[in-house]
Design a protein around this motif. Structure first.
Motif, mmCIF file in Angstrom:
data_model
loop_
_atom_site.group_PDB
_atom_site.id
_atom_site.type_symbol
_atom_site.label_atom_id
_atom_site.label_comp_id
_atom_site.label_asym_id
_atom_site.label_seq_id
_atom_site.Cartn_x
_atom_site.Cartn_y
_atom_site.Cartn_z
ATOM 1 N N TRP A 79 0.846 -1.190 0.000
ATOM 2 C CA TRP A 79 0.000 0.000 0.000
ATOM 3 C C TRP A 79 0.883 1.241 0.000
ATOM 4 C CZ3 TRP A 79 -4.984 -0.644 -0.930
ATOM 5 C CH2 TRP A 79 -5.543 -1.891 -0.672
ATOM 6 N N THR A 80 0.845 1.997 -1.076
ATOM 7 C CA THR A 80 1.646 3.207 -1.206
ATOM 8 C C THR A 80 0.747 4.357 -1.623
ATOM 9 O OG1 THR A 80 2.151 2.732 -3.517
ATOM 10 C CG2 THR A 80 3.708 1.925 -1.860
ATOM 11 N N TYR A 81 1.194 5.561 -1.324
ATOM 12 C CA TYR A 81 0.409 6.740 -1.678
ATOM 13 C C TYR A 81 0.459 6.958 -3.182
ATOM 14 C CZ TYR A 81 -1.267 11.522 -1.850
ATOM 15 O OH TYR A 81 -1.983 12.646 -2.139
ATOM 16 N N GLN A 82 -0.707 7.140 -3.789
ATOM 17 C CA GLN A 82 -0.815 7.338 -5.228
ATOM 18 C C GLN A 82 -1.429 8.713 -5.489
ATOM 19 O OE1 GLN A 82 -0.026 4.699 -7.732
ATOM 20 N NE2 GLN A 82 1.120 4.171 -5.899
ATOM 21 N N PRO A 83 -0.648 9.697 -5.913
ATOM 22 C CA PRO A 83 -1.208 11.041 -6.137
ATOM 23 C C PRO A 83 -2.348 11.050 -7.141
ATOM 24 C CG PRO A 83 1.192 11.085 -6.163
ATOM 25 C CD PRO A 83 0.799 9.646 -6.164
ATOM 26 N N GLU A 84 -2.245 10.224 -8.201
ATOM 27 C CA GLU A 84 -3.309 10.231 -9.203
ATOM 28 C C GLU A 84 -4.613 9.671 -8.640
ATOM 29 O OE1 GLU A 84 -0.802 6.508 -9.652
ATOM 30 O OE2 GLU A 84 -0.485 8.664 -9.371
ATOM 31 N N VAL A 85 -4.500 8.691 -7.721
ATOM 32 C CA VAL A 85 -5.706 8.152 -7.083
ATOM 33 C C VAL A 85 -6.344 9.209 -6.186
ATOM 34 C CG1 VAL A 85 -6.585 6.385 -5.512
ATOM 35 C CG2 VAL A 85 -4.855 5.797 -7.217
ATOM 36 N N ALA A 86 -5.512 9.930 -5.444
ATOM 37 C CA ALA A 86 -6.031 10.981 -4.574
ATOM 38 C C ALA A 86 -6.727 12.064 -5.380
ATOM 39 C CB ALA A 86 -4.887 11.576 -3.753
ATOM 40 N N GLU A 87 -6.116 12.478 -6.478
ATOM 41 C CA GLU A 87 -6.717 13.528 -7.303
ATOM 42 C C GLU A 87 -8.026 13.057 -7.928
ATOM 43 O OE1 GLU A 87 -7.426 17.110 -8.765
ATOM 44 O OE2 GLU A 87 -5.794 16.571 -7.395
ATOM 45 N N ALA A 88 -8.065 11.786 -8.351
ATOM 46 C CA ALA A 88 -9.298 11.254 -8.936
ATOM 47 C C ALA A 88 -10.423 11.215 -7.904
ATOM 48 C CB ALA A 88 -9.045 9.857 -9.502
ATOM 49 N N ALA A 89 -10.091 10.833 -6.654
ATOM 50 C CA ALA A 89 -11.110 10.787 -5.608
ATOM 51 C C ALA A 89 -11.632 12.185 -5.283
ATOM 52 C CB ALA A 89 -10.540 10.128 -4.359
ATOM 53 N N LEU A 90 -10.734 13.161 -5.211
ATOM 54 C CA LEU A 90 -11.164 14.529 -4.937
ATOM 55 C C LEU A 90 -12.004 15.087 -6.084
ATOM 56 C CD1 LEU A 90 -7.883 15.949 -3.354
ATOM 57 C CD2 LEU A 90 -9.995 15.338 -2.175
ATOM 58 N N THR A 91 -11.623 14.761 -7.317
ATOM 59 C CA THR A 91 -12.404 15.218 -8.468
ATOM 60 C C THR A 91 -13.801 14.616 -8.455
ATOM 61 O OG1 THR A 91 -10.394 15.471 -9.782
ATOM 62 C CG2 THR A 91 -12.482 15.306 -10.981
ATOM 63 N N ALA A 92 -13.890 13.314 -8.125
ATOM 64 C CA ALA A 92 -15.204 12.674 -8.038
ATOM 65 C C ALA A 92 -16.057 13.317 -6.950
ATOM 66 C CB ALA A 92 -15.038 11.180 -7.775
ATOM 67 N N GLY A 93 -15.422 13.685 -5.834
ATOM 68 C CA GLY A 93 -16.158 14.348 -4.768
ATOM 69 C C GLY A 93 -16.681 15.706 -5.192
ATOM 70 N N ARG A 94 -15.846 16.480 -5.886
ATOM 71 C CA ARG A 94 -16.295 17.799 -6.355
ATOM 72 C C ARG A 94 -17.429 17.660 -7.365
ATOM 73 N NH1 ARG A 94 -10.581 18.363 -7.150
ATOM 74 N NH2 ARG A 94 -9.573 19.292 -5.312
ATOM 75 N N ASP A 95 -17.315 16.685 -8.262
ATOM 76 C CA ASP A 95 -18.382 16.482 -9.250
ATOM 77 C C ASP A 95 -19.699 16.102 -8.570
ATOM 78 O OD1 ASP A 95 -16.543 17.029 -11.198
ATOM 79 O OD2 ASP A 95 -16.175 14.927 -11.732
ATOM 80 N N GLU A 96 -19.613 15.267 -7.533
ATOM 81 C CA GLU A 96 -20.844 14.878 -6.835
ATOM 82 C C GLU A 96 -21.466 16.067 -6.108
ATOM 83 O OE1 GLU A 96 -22.571 11.479 -3.760
ATOM 84 O OE2 GLU A 96 -20.424 11.574 -4.196
ATOM 85 N N LEU A 97 -20.638 16.951 -5.556
ATOM 86 C CA LEU A 97 -21.175 18.141 -4.896
ATOM 87 C C LEU A 97 -21.867 19.059 -5.901
ATOM 88 C CD1 LEU A 97 -18.367 19.062 -2.330
ATOM 89 C CD2 LEU A 97 -20.628 18.122 -1.849
ATOM 90 N N THR A 98 -21.274 19.218 -7.083
ATOM 91 C CA THR A 98 -21.905 20.047 -8.116
ATOM 92 C C THR A 98 -23.254 19.471 -8.528
ATOM 93 O OG1 THR A 98 -19.724 20.711 -8.932
ATOM 94 C CG2 THR A 98 -21.605 21.050 -10.401
#
Length: 311
Positions: A79-98
């Motif tokens: 298990w390692t930190y994946q910046p692209e996974v983090a960015e994708a999760a944040l983008t999905a969260g913003r899209d759901e809020l919109t």
């Protein structure tokens, strides 16, 4: 016959008022499809209360993923930190809020809606700063456990009072029950009735419907006792008609009574050690076929009495 007399607690309770608790209605989303009916219900509830709607989207943290490179090399650190996974999760969260803001305005066009994205924290954290008056969550179909937001909002905290939580499940389940369109309030044998009854009466008055009271105080409780407990609430909410009946099992009675009901109001366990209360509340949430309000009840217990024998 053993009964639990609620009159002592009712006499020691401050008189109810029609004033609403100030604060926004907070709906917690986490990407589950159950969040959409919860959002629509929360928007309608905020409009009826005349308050704002606070939409909160949580993103799990730490945002970790399995790295293909370390997997191929059989590294123990899978298990390692994946910046692209983090960015994708944040983008999905913003899209759901919109999308949530658009959906809320479809229900109530002029509703005041504000949002926030929470990473690495429970959706119900920080409620004392946000000034929320009510927390709304959806009930996931795939899980038999209570949502984490419910457990967090109802957990005792020194820094803030616990808030009522509404668990929304709008699934259609069979034919309507005897309390279709009404608010159903259920009181266990030792629940403090005051906060639960005040929440239920306010909800019934907002909707312009009647109230059905299911109580487990014992079949030895005579109607005069019930009238004495409900008297202060009837004085404040005279337009709310009430039907009361004793039950032996709250969860079993609610499964029948809640089909087609507008809302169910029950007490949430008041102490962390109240294991039985937590089990009962989980059973109630699973049993009801409509939105259910879990009202925090702080510690008070009814006194056990012996019902008079008929002569």
């Amino acid at each position: 016959m053993t009964t639990f007399d609620p009159r002592a607690l009712a006499r020691a309770t401050p008189l109810p008022t029609r004033a609403e608790t100030p604060g926004a209605v907070l709906v917690a989303l986490d990407g589950d499809p159950a969040g959409r009916p919860a959002l629509e219900w929360a928007a309608a509830e905020a409009a009826v209360r005349g308050s704002a709607l606070h939409v909160r989207r949580s993103v799990p943290s730490p945002l970790l993923a399995v790295s293909p490179w370390v997997w191929a090399h059989h590294s123990p650190w899978l298990w390692t930190y994946q910046p692209e996974v983090a960015e994708a999760a944040l983008t999905a969260g913003r899209d759901e809020l919109t999308a949530a803001v658009r959906a809320a305005h479809e229900v109530v066009p002029a509703l005041d809606v504000f949002t926030d994205l929470v990473a690495g924290a429970a959706p119900a954290s920080g409620l004392e700063r946000d000034g929320a008056a009510l927390v709304v969550v959806g009930r996931p179909r795939r899980s038999r456990r209570q949502p984490a937001t419910v457990r967090e909002a109802l957990r005792p905290r020194r820094s803030r009072p616990r808030l009522p939580v509404v668990v929304v499940d709008l699934a259609v389940r069979g034919v309507d029950g005897p309390s279709v369109g009404r608010v159903v309030v259920a009181l266990g044998a030792r629940d403090d009735p005051a906060p639960v009854l005040e929440t239920a009466y306010r909800a019934a008055a907002r909707r312009g419907v009647g109230l059905t009271l299911l109580h487990a105080w014992g079949r030895g409780i005579v109607p005069d006792v019930v009238d004495e407990v409900l008297g202060p609430y009837q004085d404040v909410f005279p337009e709310v008609g009430v039907l009361a009946r004793p039950v032996t099992s709250v969860a079993r009675a609610l499964a029948e009574e809640s089909r087609g009901a507008a809302l169910v109001v029950v007490a949430a366990p008041g102490r962390p050690t109240d294991v039985v209360g937590r089990i009962v509340s989980r059973r109630v949430v699973r049993a009801v076929a409509c939105p259910v309000v879990l009202v925090p009840v702080e510690g008070a217990r009814l006194r056990r009495t012996r019902a008079p024998r008929p002569r």
